[in-house]
Design a protein around this motif. Structure first.
Motif, mmCIF file in Angstrom:
data_model
loop_
_atom_site.group_PDB
_atom_site.id
_atom_site.type_symbol
_atom_site.label_atom_id
_atom_site.label_comp_id
_atom_site.label_asym_id
_atom_site.label_seq_id
_atom_site.Cartn_x
_atom_site.Cartn_y
_atom_site.Cartn_z
ATOM 1 N N ALA A 1 -8.142 -14.749 -1.572
ATOM 2 C CA ALA A 1 -7.580 -15.777 -0.692
ATOM 3 C C ALA A 1 -6.449 -16.550 -1.367
ATOM 4 O O ALA A 1 -5.416 -16.827 -0.754
ATOM 5 C CB ALA A 1 -8.678 -16.735 -0.259
ATOM 6 N N GLY A 2 -6.647 -16.910 -2.631
ATOM 7 C CA GLY A 2 -5.671 -17.763 -3.300
ATOM 8 C C GLY A 2 -4.578 -17.035 -4.041
ATOM 9 O O GLY A 2 -3.605 -17.653 -4.455
ATOM 10 N N ALA B 1 1.341 -14.156 -3.034
ATOM 11 C CA ALA B 1 2.102 -13.001 -3.525
ATOM 12 C C ALA B 1 2.778 -12.279 -2.374
ATOM 13 O O ALA B 1 3.944 -11.880 -2.477
ATOM 14 C CB ALA B 1 1.175 -12.056 -4.280
ATOM 15 N N ALA B 2 2.066 -12.113 -1.269
ATOM 16 C CA ALA B 2 2.670 -11.460 -0.101
ATOM 17 C C ALA B 2 3.795 -12.311 0.475
ATOM 18 O O ALA B 2 4.840 -11.784 0.877
ATOM 19 C CB ALA B 2 1.600 -11.201 0.955
ATOM 20 N N TRP B 3 3.600 -13.615 0.501
ATOM 21 C CA TRP B 3 4.629 -14.514 1.018
ATOM 22 C C TRP B 3 5.901 -14.426 0.167
ATOM 23 O O TRP B 3 7.003 -14.337 0.691
ATOM 24 C CB TRP B 3 4.112 -15.939 1.058
ATOM 25 N N GLY C 1 0.683 -7.622 -8.284
ATOM 26 C CA GLY C 1 0.125 -6.665 -9.240
ATOM 27 C C GLY C 1 -0.902 -7.289 -10.162
ATOM 28 O O GLY C 1 -1.952 -6.692 -10.442
ATOM 29 N N VAL C 2 -0.619 -8.489 -10.605
ATOM 30 C CA VAL C 2 -1.558 -9.182 -11.493
ATOM 31 C C VAL C 2 -2.852 -9.520 -10.755
ATOM 32 O O VAL C 2 -3.954 -9.302 -11.274
ATOM 33 C CB VAL C 2 -0.905 -10.459 -12.082
ATOM 34 N N VAL C 3 -2.725 -10.027 -9.539
ATOM 35 C CA VAL C 3 -3.916 -10.390 -8.766
ATOM 36 C C VAL C 3 -4.735 -9.156 -8.419
ATOM 37 O O VAL C 3 -5.963 -9.166 -8.521
ATOM 38 C CB VAL C 3 -3.523 -11.180 -7.496
ATOM 39 N N ALA C 4 -4.066 -8.071 -8.046
ATOM 40 C CA ALA C 4 -4.795 -6.843 -7.722
ATOM 41 C C ALA C 4 -5.505 -6.288 -8.945
ATOM 42 O O ALA C 4 -6.645 -5.810 -8.857
ATOM 43 C CB ALA C 4 -3.833 -5.811 -7.145
ATOM 44 N N THR C 5 -4.868 -6.360 -10.099
ATOM 45 C CA THR C 5 -5.509 -5.899 -11.331
ATOM 46 C C THR C 5 -6.716 -6.772 -11.666
ATOM 47 O O THR C 5 -7.776 -6.253 -12.053
ATOM 48 C CB THR C 5 -4.501 -5.923 -12.498
#
Length: 87
Positions: free
Chosen positions: A13-14, A19-21, A39-43
């Motif tokens: 959520a956070g 990142a998409a925005w 990329g960092v959040v997905a990792t």
């Protein structure tokens, strides 16, 4: 629900929303920042999920993704570089 899954929800959520925005708006440099943040959040999400599920064998996926995200950023940055006239 354990603490690892709560952590994954918070990251989802956070982290992926901003990142998409950033990735969809603004100039190319700002979009590059959004790509990096995504990329960092997905990792991090892929590091949290194996902990939540108790499957340490799944940890190879985020390690490979971290390397591929770095290489993808280098390619994207190369495409953003100004080209000399006449090329």
């Amino acid at each position: 629900m354990n603490a690892w899954l709560w952590c994954a929800n918070v990251l989802l959520a956070g982290g992926l929303g901003p990142a998409a925005w950033l990735g969809m708006r603004g100039d190319p440099v700002r979009r590059l920042v959004g790509l990096e943040l995504g990329g960092v959040v997905a990792t991090l999400l892929l590091l949290v999920f194996p902990q939540a599920l108790g499957q340490p064998s799944y940890l190879i996926v985020p390690l490979v993704m971290a390397l591929l995200t770095f290489v993808g950023t280098l390619v994207f940055t190369r495409l953003l570089a100004p080209r000399p006239a006449g090329t």
